[in-house]
Design a protein around this motif. Structure first.
Motif, PDB file in Angstrom:
ATOM      1  N   PRO A  88       0.817  -1.233   0.000  1.00  0.00           N
ATOM      2  CA  PRO A  88       0.000   0.000   0.000  1.00  0.00           C
ATOM      3  C   PRO A  88       0.837   1.263   0.000  1.00  0.00           C
ATOM      4  CG  PRO A  88      -0.825  -1.542   1.612  1.00  0.00           C
ATOM      5  CD  PRO A  88       0.397  -2.168   1.040  1.00  0.00           C
ATOM      6  N   LYS A  89       1.952   1.249   0.754  1.00  0.00           N
ATOM      7  CA  LYS A  89       2.782   2.453   0.804  1.00  0.00           C
ATOM      8  C   LYS A  89       3.399   2.742  -0.560  1.00  0.00           C
ATOM      9  CE  LYS A  89       6.548   4.581   3.180  1.00  0.00           C
ATOM     10  NZ  LYS A  89       7.855   4.321   3.753  1.00  0.00           N
ATOM     11  N   SER A  92       0.873   4.187  -2.797  1.00  0.00           N
ATOM     12  CA  SER A  92       0.666   5.593  -2.485  1.00  0.00           C
ATOM     13  C   SER A  92       1.751   6.446  -3.130  1.00  0.00           C
ATOM     14  CB  SER A  92       0.640   5.742  -0.968  1.00  0.00           C
ATOM     15  OG  SER A  92       1.366   6.852  -0.544  1.00  0.00           O
ATOM     16  N   GLU A  93       3.008   5.977  -3.029  1.00  0.00           N
ATOM     17  CA  GLU A  93       4.103   6.724  -3.654  1.00  0.00           C
ATOM     18  C   GLU A  93       3.946   6.762  -5.165  1.00  0.00           C
ATOM     19  OE1 GLU A  93       7.576   5.827  -0.387  1.00  0.00           O
ATOM     20  OE2 GLU A  93       7.837   5.130  -2.425  1.00  0.00           O
ATOM     21  N   LEU A  95       1.158   6.730  -6.890  1.00  0.00           N
ATOM     22  CA  LEU A  95       0.148   7.726  -7.265  1.00  0.00           C
ATOM     23  C   LEU A  95       0.753   9.125  -7.230  1.00  0.00           C
ATOM     24  CD1 LEU A  95      -2.839   8.155  -7.936  1.00  0.00           C
ATOM     25  CD2 LEU A  95      -3.258   8.485  -5.516  1.00  0.00           C
ATOM     26  N   ALA A  96       1.554   9.396  -6.191  1.00  0.00           N
ATOM     27  CA  ALA A  96       2.154  10.724  -6.068  1.00  0.00           C
ATOM     28  C   ALA A  96       3.115  10.989  -7.222  1.00  0.00           C
ATOM     29  CB  ALA A  96       2.873  10.844  -4.732  1.00  0.00           C
ATOM     30  N   LEU A  97       3.947   9.995  -7.533  1.00  0.00           N
ATOM     31  CA  LEU A  97       4.928  10.202  -8.612  1.00  0.00           C
ATOM     32  C   LEU A  97       4.252  10.351  -9.973  1.00  0.00           C
ATOM     33  CD1 LEU A  97       7.658   7.681  -7.476  1.00  0.00           C
ATOM     34  CD2 LEU A  97       7.923  10.136  -7.609  1.00  0.00           C
ATOM     35  N   THR A  99       1.290  11.556 -10.485  1.00  0.00           N
ATOM     36  CA  THR A  99       0.703  12.899 -10.539  1.00  0.00           C
ATOM     37  C   THR A  99       1.763  13.938 -10.830  1.00  0.00           C
ATOM     38  OG1 THR A  99      -0.615  12.113  -8.696  1.00  0.00           O
ATOM     39  CG2 THR A  99      -0.966  14.354  -9.375  1.00  0.00           C
ATOM     40  N   LEU A 100       2.929  13.773 -10.189  1.00  0.00           N
ATOM     41  CA  LEU A 100       4.013  14.727 -10.433  1.00  0.00           C
ATOM     42  C   LEU A 100       4.396  14.728 -11.912  1.00  0.00           C
ATOM     43  CD1 LEU A 100       6.133  16.650  -9.133  1.00  0.00           C
ATOM     44  CD2 LEU A 100       7.644  14.707  -8.963  1.00  0.00           C
ATOM     45  N   SER A 103       1.606  16.255 -14.049  1.00  0.00           N
ATOM     46  CA  SER A 103       1.348  17.686 -13.895  1.00  0.00           C
ATOM     47  C   SER A 103       2.555  18.531 -14.274  1.00  0.00           C
ATOM     48  CB  SER A 103       0.900  18.003 -12.470  1.00  0.00           C
ATOM     49  OG  SER A 103       1.967  17.771 -11.590  1.00  0.00           O
ATOM     50  N   LYS A 171      12.655  25.588 -16.098  1.00  0.00           N
ATOM     51  CA  LYS A 171      12.905  25.576 -14.665  1.00  0.00           C
ATOM     52  C   LYS A 171      12.134  24.448 -13.979  1.00  0.00           C
ATOM     53  CE  LYS A 171      12.366  29.109 -11.387  1.00  0.00           C
ATOM     54  NZ  LYS A 171      11.971  30.506 -11.202  1.00  0.00           N
ATOM     55  N   GLN A 175      13.615  20.919 -12.193  1.00  0.00           N
ATOM     56  CA  GLN A 175      13.307  20.545 -10.825  1.00  0.00           C
ATOM     57  C   GLN A 175      12.686  19.144 -10.756  1.00  0.00           C
ATOM     58  OE1 GLN A 175      10.300  22.906  -8.949  1.00  0.00           O
ATOM     59  NE2 GLN A 175      11.738  23.608  -7.398  1.00  0.00           N
ATOM     60  N   SER A 179      14.120  15.486  -9.314  1.00  0.00           N
ATOM     61  CA  SER A 179      13.396  14.628  -8.376  1.00  0.00           C
ATOM     62  C   SER A 179      13.371  13.193  -8.861  1.00  0.00           C
ATOM     63  CB  SER A 179      11.948  15.068  -8.239  1.00  0.00           C
ATOM     64  OG  SER A 179      11.864  16.305  -7.692  1.00  0.00           O
ATOM     65  N   SER A 182      16.789  11.513  -8.678  1.00  0.00           N
ATOM     66  CA  SER A 182      17.270  11.089  -7.366  1.00  0.00           C
ATOM     67  C   SER A 182      16.364  10.011  -6.787  1.00  0.00           C
ATOM     68  CB  SER A 182      17.388  12.271  -6.416  1.00  0.00           C
ATOM     69  OG  SER A 182      16.182  12.945  -6.340  1.00  0.00           O
ATOM     70  N   ARG A 183      15.100   9.998  -7.183  1.00  0.00           N
ATOM     71  CA  ARG A 183      14.197   8.954  -6.722  1.00  0.00           C
ATOM     72  C   ARG A 183      14.587   7.611  -7.345  1.00  0.00           C
ATOM     73  NH1 ARG A 183      11.941   5.557  -5.227  1.00  0.00           N
ATOM     74  NH2 ARG A 183       9.945   5.214  -4.225  1.00  0.00           N
TER      75      ARG A 183
ATOM     76  N   TYR B 117       4.296  14.336  -3.487  1.00  0.00           N
ATOM     77  CA  TYR B 117       3.050  14.398  -2.713  1.00  0.00           C
ATOM     78  C   TYR B 117       2.438  15.789  -2.768  1.00  0.00           C
ATOM     79  CZ  TYR B 117       3.329   9.706  -0.945  1.00  0.00           C
ATOM     80  OH  TYR B 117       3.327   8.353  -0.872  1.00  0.00           O
ATOM     81  N   SER B 119       2.522  17.764  -5.299  1.00  0.00           N
ATOM     82  CA  SER B 119       1.803  17.889  -6.573  1.00  0.00           C
ATOM     83  C   SER B 119       0.521  17.079  -6.525  1.00  0.00           C
ATOM     84  CB  SER B 119       2.695  17.486  -7.748  1.00  0.00           C
ATOM     85  OG  SER B 119       2.685  16.111  -7.909  1.00  0.00           O
TER      86      SER B 119
END
Lengths: 293, 267
Positions: A88-89, A92-93, A95-97, A99-100, A103, A171, A175, A179, A182-183, B117, B119
């Motif tokens: 699950p964790k 969750s990560e 989904l965040a990545l 989205t990043l 977006s 820019k 950034q 990310s 490094s991830r 997170y 974003s």
């Protein structure tokens, strides 16, 4: 092989070592390969196909899914899921990545394809003009351009100057790619040794930026900062998309050289200038009597 | 004008670092009681929480036209000495340039996770708030149009509301949220909250100590939980209330940094 006939995927053609020209199509193809889906990939290159389908679309038993997220959720119902082994964790990560990436990187790719004047006119538009049949090439390029212009307006409502938007883009992309780099670190894929949805998404956005020979190359040089991302793209290419030709199909090499050398002065012109200057000086010298004949 | 803005941006990076935090830092935002909208309120609260986490002094300065005053057209914005910076990301990097950082002990991986997170919160919860405020009919008629138009005289309020609504809808269309139903929007929020709560599980803050992500999430959660005037707003709050870990996190920041009683939304 009745299974094979059941799944049909319609995508835009690829070129220059890319499996497709459109990020969302790349995602769908890669997903199909990773999930080992028995799929037949069709290219949108005839009037009949272009009129019936949009790219990407997956067809199975009369169910049509017309974008990547629909395809993912449809395939989940059919038990083709590549993210099953995640905790699950990690989900969750993930989904965040995703989205990043969606977006921050998506607008950058769209911008470099369609808003940057040199890229859009000399490369993207020209490529689609040749790759798609007649009425659809105009329709598609126009639709995409409008879509990207709307996106930019929504993201930067106060700025209309393309150069300033471009600076913002570079820019935010720097950034965001830092990310991701490094991830990813020294791992093969974002979550260990098998690829997941994040890998698909990130690949689909950075592969075009690395591979396509865009006329304005601000971005290519940037990738030298993150060698692990370049390696990541190569790794996925070698393992999952081995049979893609690197040759450019629609925009021939000589044309590219011609457009690149546009700013250079040709040697004939230099020779003529030198010759005429020398003869004028010589004539002047003879006339004044500096050189006795 | 545009070029000067880009220039100011660069000057801020170079010069801003040399000066200490000014005593008269002011945070400009719309009026909280009569005017502010859901997503703006969340962002203003997030910046306030962030500045309090950093222990920096500031005064909240309510202005009816804060949005028009802001250099990026979005609230809140901070005036510190000679510099004007808007939005959470800008303010965070401005503060970092002064040598004050909540994340300096984080490793690279934690920093990139934090960015991811953030974003997620921006692109799901914030967009959902925009959707509920401007697309949901009941909320638009009873809350958004009244509040957004409150600062303009009669015919102008309708014109301004319509202009702003078109702008937001255009944005939602680009993000492919406009054609979603309220149910789908709430599902997206639920997925996002699930992800956040899975990441937060068993910890006080996301990465050990408080950081800008905690401030951002606090801003949004607090705003959604305290604004439940219409059915859709209530539904949105109910979705978040399902996740105890997230409401606890919000309560913790409320007590530790904002020092206000938070019984309002736990009653």
């Amino acid at each position: 092989m009745t299974e094979t006939d059941k799944f049909q995927l319609y995508v835009f053609e690829g070129d220059c070592g890319l499996v497709s020209f459109d990020p969302e199509c790349i995602q769908s193809i890669l997903l199909a390969k990773l999930a080992k889906l028995p799929v037949k990939i069709n290219l949108l290159n005839s009037i009949r196909k272009c009129a019936r389908y949009t790219a990407p679309s997956l067809i199975n038993k009369k169910v049509v899914s017309t974008n990547y997220s629909e395809i993912v959720s449809y395939l989940r119902t059919k038990n083709y899921n590549i993210d099953q082994s995640l905790s699950p964790k990690q989900c969750s990560e993930m989904l965040a990545l995703t989205t990043l990436a969606n977006s921050k990187l998506r607008p950058v790719v769209d911008f470099f394809f369609w808003m940057d004047a040199r890229n859009s006119e000399d490369f993207t538009t020209m490529w689609y003009m040749r790759a798609l049949p007649l009425p659809f090439n105009f329709m598609h390029t126009r639709r995409e351009k409008n879509k990207v212009a709307d996106l930019m307006e929504a993201l930067y409502p106060n700025d209309t100057n393309v150069e300033i938007i471009k600076n913002f883009m570079i820019k935010s992309a720097t950034q965001c790619l830092t990310s991701f780099s490094s991830r990813l670190g020294k791992q093969d894929y974002f979550f260990g040794s098998t690829p997941t949805t994040v890998d698909i998404i990130v690949y689909s956005y950075i592969a075009p930026l690395i591979k396509l020979p865009f006329p304005s190359s601000e971005f290519k040089n940037l990738f030298n900062l993150w060698p692990n991302l370049t390696m990541f793209v190569k790794r996925i290419d070698a393992k999952y998309l081995p049979d893609v030709s690197v040759e450019s199909k629609y925009l021939k090499k000589d044309e590219k050289i011609k457009s690149v050398n546009d700013d250079d002065v040709s040697y004939t012109a230099i020779a003529i200038i030198i010759l005429s200057a020398a003869s004028i000086i010589f004539g002047f010298a003879v006339n004044r009597g500096f050189i006795q004949t | 004008m545009l070029n000067t803005m880009a220039l100011i941006d660069r000057v801020q990076l170079e010069l801003g670092a040399q000066e200490p935090w000014p005593k008269d830092a002011k945070l400009y935002q719309p009026y909280e009681v009569e005017q502010i909208l859901l997503s703006d309120n969340a962002n203003c609260l997030a910046v306030q929480a962030f500045l309090k986490m950093c222990n920096l002094d500031f005064v909240v300065e309510p202005r009816a036209n804060a949005e028009a005053m802001s250099p990026s057209g979005k609230v809140p914005f901070l005036k510190a000495g000679a510099f004007v910076v808007s939005e959470l990301e800008g303010i965070v990097s401005f503060v970092n340039n002064k040598g004050i950082s909540l994340t300096e002990k984080f490793d690279q991986e934690a920093k990139s996770d934090m960015r991811a997170y953030m974003s997620l919160v921006h692109n799901v919860i914030e967009v959902a708030e925009l959707y509920i405020s401007w697309v949901d009919k009941e909320t638009y008629n009873e809350v958004t149009s009244v509040r957004n138009g409150s600062i303009y005289p009669w015919p102008l309020n309708h014109i301004q509301n319509r202009a702003k609504r078109n702008q937001v809808i255009k944005k939602l269309k680009v993000l492919q949220w406009y054609k979603k139903s309220t149910k789908e929007v709430l599902e997206e929020v639920e997925n996002c909250c699930q992800a956040l709560s899975d990441r937060l599980e068993g910890k006080e803050y996301f990465f050990g100590t408080s950081c800008e992500l905690d401030a951002l999430l606090y801003g949004h959660v607090h705003t959604v939980l305290t604004n439940t005037k219409t059915v859709a707003m209530k539904k949105l709050a109910d979705v978040i209330k399902k996740f105890n870990i997230i409401t606890e996190h919000c309560r913790r920041i409320d007590e530790q940094f904002m020092r206000r009683s938070s019984c309002v939304y736990f009653g």
